[in-house]
Structures are given as C-alpha cells and as structure tokens.
Scaffold this motif. Structure first.
Motif, PDB file in Angstrom:
ATOM      1  N   ILE A 285       0.859  -1.183   0.000  1.00  0.00           N
ATOM      2  CA  ILE A 285       0.000   0.000   0.000  1.00  0.00           C
ATOM      3  C   ILE A 285       0.895   1.233   0.000  1.00  0.00           C
ATOM      4  O   ILE A 285       1.804   1.348   0.820  1.00  0.00           O
ATOM      5  N   VAL A 286       0.644   2.172  -0.899  1.00  0.00           N
ATOM      6  CA  VAL A 286       1.422   3.410  -0.911  1.00  0.00           C
ATOM      7  C   VAL A 286       0.507   4.576  -0.552  1.00  0.00           C
ATOM      8  O   VAL A 286      -0.657   4.629  -0.967  1.00  0.00           O
ATOM      9  N   THR A 287       1.015   5.493   0.238  1.00  0.00           N
ATOM     10  CA  THR A 287       0.284   6.701   0.611  1.00  0.00           C
ATOM     11  C   THR A 287       1.320   7.752   0.957  1.00  0.00           C
ATOM     12  O   THR A 287       2.489   7.614   0.621  1.00  0.00           O
ATOM     13  N   TYR A 288       0.893   8.831   1.608  1.00  0.00           N
ATOM     14  CA  TYR A 288       1.885   9.739   2.168  1.00  0.00           C
ATOM     15  C   TYR A 288       1.400  10.291   3.497  1.00  0.00           C
ATOM     16  O   TYR A 288       0.201  10.405   3.745  1.00  0.00           O
ATOM     17  N   TRP A 289       2.340  10.573   4.374  1.00  0.00           N
ATOM     18  CA  TRP A 289       2.089  11.315   5.599  1.00  0.00           C
ATOM     19  C   TRP A 289       3.413  11.925   6.057  1.00  0.00           C
ATOM     20  O   TRP A 289       4.469  11.647   5.484  1.00  0.00           O
ATOM     21  N   THR A 290       3.334  12.787   7.061  1.00  0.00           N
ATOM     22  CA  THR A 290       4.521  13.484   7.555  1.00  0.00           C
ATOM     23  C   THR A 290       5.200  12.678   8.650  1.00  0.00           C
ATOM     24  O   THR A 290       4.560  12.226   9.595  1.00  0.00           O
ATOM     25  N   GLU A 291       6.492  12.495   8.486  1.00  0.00           N
ATOM     26  CA  GLU A 291       7.309  11.762   9.448  1.00  0.00           C
ATOM     27  C   GLU A 291       8.678  12.443   9.487  1.00  0.00           C
ATOM     28  O   GLU A 291       9.235  12.760   8.434  1.00  0.00           O
ATOM     29  N   ASP A 292       9.192  12.684  10.676  1.00  0.00           N
ATOM     30  CA  ASP A 292      10.477  13.379  10.833  1.00  0.00           C
ATOM     31  C   ASP A 292      10.463  14.739  10.134  1.00  0.00           C
ATOM     32  O   ASP A 292      11.441  15.139   9.483  1.00  0.00           O
ATOM     33  N   HIS A 293       9.322  15.425  10.248  1.00  0.00           N
ATOM     34  CA  HIS A 293       9.165  16.806   9.771  1.00  0.00           C
ATOM     35  C   HIS A 293       9.202  16.923   8.248  1.00  0.00           C
ATOM     36  O   HIS A 293       9.368  18.026   7.720  1.00  0.00           O
ATOM     37  N   LYS A 294       9.040  15.819   7.527  1.00  0.00           N
ATOM     38  CA  LYS A 294       8.953  15.856   6.075  1.00  0.00           C
ATOM     39  C   LYS A 294       7.766  14.996   5.624  1.00  0.00           C
ATOM     40  O   LYS A 294       7.520  13.921   6.182  1.00  0.00           O
ATOM     41  N   THR A 295       7.033  15.497   4.626  1.00  0.00           N
ATOM     42  CA  THR A 295       5.906  14.743   4.079  1.00  0.00           C
ATOM     43  C   THR A 295       6.425  13.880   2.940  1.00  0.00           C
ATOM     44  O   THR A 295       6.838  14.399   1.893  1.00  0.00           O
ATOM     45  N   ASN A 296       6.414  12.574   3.151  1.00  0.00           N
ATOM     46  CA  ASN A 296       7.009  11.656   2.184  1.00  0.00           C
ATOM     47  C   ASN A 296       6.053  10.533   1.815  1.00  0.00           C
ATOM     48  O   ASN A 296       5.117  10.209   2.563  1.00  0.00           O
ATOM     49  N   TYR A 297       6.306   9.938   0.650  1.00  0.00           N
ATOM     50  CA  TYR A 297       5.571   8.741   0.253  1.00  0.00           C
ATOM     51  C   TYR A 297       6.010   7.582   1.142  1.00  0.00           C
ATOM     52  O   TYR A 297       7.201   7.368   1.378  1.00  0.00           O
ATOM     53  N   GLN A 298       5.012   6.843   1.635  1.00  0.00           N
ATOM     54  CA  GLN A 298       5.239   5.760   2.591  1.00  0.00           C
ATOM     55  C   GLN A 298       4.626   4.476   2.033  1.00  0.00           C
ATOM     56  O   GLN A 298       3.534   4.499   1.452  1.00  0.00           O
ATOM     57  N   ILE A 299       5.315   3.373   2.209  1.00  0.00           N
ATOM     58  CA  ILE A 299       4.823   2.076   1.730  1.00  0.00           C
ATOM     59  C   ILE A 299       4.615   1.151   2.913  1.00  0.00           C
ATOM     60  O   ILE A 299       5.522   0.946   3.733  1.00  0.00           O
ATOM     61  N   ILE A 300       3.413   0.625   3.019  1.00  0.00           N
ATOM     62  CA  ILE A 300       3.041  -0.335   4.058  1.00  0.00           C
ATOM     63  C   ILE A 300       2.876  -1.676   3.360  1.00  0.00           C
ATOM     64  O   ILE A 300       2.158  -1.775   2.359  1.00  0.00           O
ATOM     65  N   TYR A 301       3.521  -2.721   3.874  1.00  0.00           N
ATOM     66  CA  TYR A 301       3.502  -3.986   3.144  1.00  0.00           C
ATOM     67  C   TYR A 301       3.548  -5.171   4.109  1.00  0.00           C
ATOM     68  O   TYR A 301       3.957  -5.049   5.267  1.00  0.00           O
ATOM     69  N   LEU A 302       3.118  -6.315   3.579  1.00  0.00           N
ATOM     70  CA  LEU A 302       3.090  -7.552   4.345  1.00  0.00           C
ATOM     71  C   LEU A 302       4.249  -8.436   3.912  1.00  0.00           C
ATOM     72  O   LEU A 302       4.417  -8.715   2.726  1.00  0.00           O
ATOM     73  N   GLU A 303       5.057  -8.868   4.890  1.00  0.00           N
ATOM     74  CA  GLU A 303       6.185  -9.747   4.601  1.00  0.00           C
ATOM     75  C   GLU A 303       6.239 -10.843   5.653  1.00  0.00           C
ATOM     76  O   GLU A 303       6.336 -10.565   6.852  1.00  0.00           O
ATOM     77  N   GLU A 304       6.127 -12.092   5.191  1.00  0.00           N
ATOM     78  CA  GLU A 304       6.146 -13.252   6.084  1.00  0.00           C
ATOM     79  C   GLU A 304       5.138 -13.101   7.213  1.00  0.00           C
ATOM     80  O   GLU A 304       5.414 -13.403   8.378  1.00  0.00           O
ATOM     81  N   GLY A 305       3.950 -12.606   6.845  1.00  0.00           N
ATOM     82  CA  GLY A 305       2.852 -12.501   7.792  1.00  0.00           C
ATOM     83  C   GLY A 305       2.917 -11.316   8.730  1.00  0.00           C
ATOM     84  O   GLY A 305       2.057 -11.172   9.609  1.00  0.00           O
ATOM     85  N   LYS A 306       3.896 -10.441   8.552  1.00  0.00           N
ATOM     86  CA  LYS A 306       4.053  -9.300   9.434  1.00  0.00           C
ATOM     87  C   LYS A 306       3.982  -7.999   8.635  1.00  0.00           C
ATOM     88  O   LYS A 306       4.590  -7.874   7.584  1.00  0.00           O
ATOM     89  N   TRP A 307       3.231  -7.024   9.158  1.00  0.00           N
ATOM     90  CA  TRP A 307       3.135  -5.728   8.503  1.00  0.00           C
ATOM     91  C   TRP A 307       4.397  -4.906   8.759  1.00  0.00           C
ATOM     92  O   TRP A 307       4.875  -4.821   9.891  1.00  0.00           O
TER      93      TRP A 307
END
Length: 435
Positions: A285-307
C-alpha cells in the motif's frame, strides 16, 4: 506555425533524465482543464484495454463525456462523443470505465453523493453507450467514487461509497458476464457507523484475490484521516478475511478492522491512493504522511505474515493538509506498480511534485534495499495538479506502462480555474529500470 508549436511541445515532453527509459507520446483530444476531474487518482479506470484495443474516457470543455478507442500499437484514437455530461465544476465527479470479459465497455460518471449514473456499451468493443440504467436498484441513490475492478474470470467487481464524507459505508456489487447482470454483494461492506467513513484503495492479484485497504476519516476535514486498515477476499468479494486468513464478520467496523499501520490524525495522511500485490499475494500500500518533519511517500507492506513500513524519504519539505473539497496539494497521490525480478521485485511510484516542477515523475527501488530511492522525471514540462492513472490491465498482461496525461489546474477547496482546454495524451513509457 501551429504545427511547429505542437511539434515543439511534444518534443520537450520526451524523457531526457534517464538514458535507459524512453517515452512515446500519443495525442488523444482536448479536455476540460479548469480542475483535476480528468486526472484524479480514484478513477478506476481512466484508461484500460484488452489484448487488441485500448479505451479511455474524459470530459471535454463542455462537460461532455468522450470515449476514445484505438488499436494497440496504433497512434490514432477514434473519438466518440457520448450523450452524457457531468458537472465538471466538482472534481469528484470523474469518469470510471472498464471492459468486461465479453469486451463490453462499462462507464460510471458524475458522482458526488448523488444517484447512480451508469451505462454499458451496445456491443463488444463499441464506444457507443446504451441508455443510462440501474445496476440492481439497491442503495444507488447517494454515490461517490465508483470504481471497477477486473476479476480473473472476466466478471467486474464494483465499489462505491454510499453516504458522505465522515458518515458513509462501502458498497460492493458484481457483474456476471454469463448472464450479463449485476448482483448485490454487500450493501455495507465497511461501516462508518455514522461517525466516520472508509476511503479505500484496492487491487486484484494474479490469483484473483481482491486486496482492500483504507483510511478512516472522522469528519469532512481531511486532517481527520487516520490509520491504515486491511481486508482481502479470495472468492470474488463474497467473503472477507484478515491477512492471517481469519474470517471477518461483516460489516467491518473501526473496532473489528485489522490495522496494517497506526497513523494518528493530523499527520497529513492522504486518502484514496493505490496498492498492488506481488506473485506471492503480499499486498503493498502506498500513501503519504509526515514523518520526521517531512511529508514523504510511505509504503506499508506484508512480509512473512508481518506488517512493515518503509519511508521512501526522497522529499525534502512538508506541508499541512486540512479542510474539505478537492485540495490544491504540492504533491499528487501516488500510484504503485511492481515488476518481478530474479530476487526481490522492483517497485515504481508514479507521482507529481512541486519540488520537481510538477512534472510527471517516477521513483523506483526494491523494498528493504539499503539503497536510496531513485527519482527521475518522465516529462520536462509541468502537468499542473495532475494525478497518475495508467492502463492497469495492459501492465498486468504485458508489463507495458501507458500513462494518462493532461495538464490541469486545481484551485483549493473545489475552486474552478479559467483556462483553455488542454491536450489529453498517453505516455508510453519503455525500458523501466530493473536495478
């Protein structure tokens, strides 16, 4: 003189940032450009194809729906001016199209909390649509964000929101190509319980599993977006389960949802982005939000049953996301696609960023790599407030990337610019990097 100007514009669009990638640009026709209605990312689909022909749809300067068709590998689109129009002053009211397994075109258009607008082609591969009709007639009075998804057996899966921002539910229907009829799957697949609504993205993997993810929004204000939830269906949308195979009791609610990643409100978390899945059925899943004072594209993914989560971290600035209506935002929402390699797949993000002059850009990398994301521009000129759409079915079949492109202007909060119509183009992008 005019031909020379057109030739010059086309020539500067061609890619120069990366020697391996090349573009072919195909012109289609001029479309409404006073807001982003023709290029909003939640169009499923703006452009689609079967093995022989490609279709796309857009509004012209008068708000009339145009259906364009060409033979694949042809540089000429035939345009069909339909009898249908949309309220182009509201950028939510986009056109979504799909070809079913019988090669009939389906179109749904002009929705922002209003009754269903839907029509189907009069014959296989026809650009002429029949009369406007209902699907099943159930829960079809207050629609937003109609989306078609092609299933492995040729049927169509259809999703839309019923209700309104902050107070809505997700509805699903199925088109069966054998009897050429729609049926209701779930009139309340994801329930906002009158206190929130789900803004979703979905994909269908190579085995036919439907992957669905969403953020919750607790009011009309985009700043109340929060969290990323997940569900999947292995039977064409009839039953739904968590990533571990545990069955959901429907409807899914805020208390029963599986959360792939917890993201607080006021994080500049955007809604309605995109997702994909690898050959093993792992969702990304790709989206964006602010992390460490910068708004960046973020990828959330499932690997070996763990997010897991990866911050692409190639942007240098931040911004505040708040308010209602269609926003004028420094970056577009992203599309994600992948290509399998001998080891890990290569991921590509399509986006537009004011930091890069609002060109059509691409970032690529392998998830979990120690290398930084590579970023290149696919055009040399600005596309305004464009958001990405590409021919998903062509990519699935042949790994060919055809992108719907148009320069559009978006004034914040559902504003309407005063500009001349601009050219709709298809960018055929070749030789994507695999390293």
């Amino acid at each position: 003189m005019l031909k020379n100007i057109i030739f010059y514009i086309l020539s500067i669009i061609l890619l120069a940032s990366c020697s391996s990638i090349s573009n072919t640009v195909v012109e289609v026709g001029e479309g409404w450009a006073n807001n982003s209605i023709n290029t909003v990312i939640f169009r499923k689909n703006a452009i689609t194809s079967n093995s022989t022909h490609q279709f796309l749809a857009y509004y012209d300067e008068n708000g009339k729906m145009i259906i364009a068709k060409r033979k694949l590998n042809s540089s000429n689109f035939d345009l069909s001016h339909s009898d249908f129009t949309g309220n182009t002053k509201d950028a939510h009211n986009a056109i979504s199209i799909a070809l079913d397994g019988n090669n009939k075109l389906h179109a749904s258009w002009d929705h922002h909390d209003n009754p269903l607008n839907y029509a189907i082609g009069i014959a296989a591969l026809s650009t002429q649509l029949g009369d406007k009709q209902n699907m099943t007639g159930k829960d079809e009075n207050k629609l937003s964000y109609p989306q078609f998804y092609n299933l492995k057996n040729g049927n169509l899966f259809f999703l839309y929101r019923s209700g309104q921002s902050g107070k809505g539910k997700l509805v699903s229907k199925l088109y069966n190509i054998e009897n050429q009829q729609w049926e209701d799957l779930h009139d309340n697949l994801i329930d906002g319980e009158g206190e929130r609504n789900a803004y979703w993205q979905a994909c269908v993997d190579r085995e036919g599993t439907i992957h669905l993810s969403w953020v919750w929004r607790d009011s009309w204000d985009v700043a109340t977006n929060h969290d990323m939830a997940y569900a999947r269906s292995k039977d064409g949308g009839k039953t739904w389960q968590r990533s571990n195979g545990q069955q959901y009791n429907l409807p899914i609610t805020a208390s029963s949802a599986e959360y792939a990643w917890e993201i607080p409100q006021k994080s500049e978390l955007i809604n309605q982005t995109s997702m994909t899945a690898d050959k093993n059925g792992n969702p990304y899943i790709v989206t964006y939000w602010t992390e460490d004072h910068k708004t960046n594209y973020q990828i959330i993914y499932l690997e070996e049953g763990k997010w897991k989560h990866e911050n692409t971290n190639f942007r240098n600035s931040s911004f505040q996301l708040g308010g209602g209506g269609t926003k004028k935002i420094p970056i577009s929402r992203p599309e994600i696609l992948l290509k399998e390699t001998q080891d890990k797949p290569m991921f590509y993000l399509l986006f537009r960023d004011a930091e890069r002059g609002n060109k059509i850009s691409m970032a690529y990398n392998k998830i979990g790599s120690k290398k930084s994301w590579n970023v290149i521009d696919l055009t040399k000129v600005s596309v305004g407030e464009w958001e990405p759409n590409y021919d998903l079915e062509l990519w699935k079949r042949e790994k060919k990337l055809h992108v719907f492109a148009q320069k559009v202007y978006q004034i914040d909060g559902e504003g309407v610019a005063t500009v001349k119509p601009t050219m709709i183009r298809v960018l055929e992008i070749k030789n994507l990097p695999l390293k």
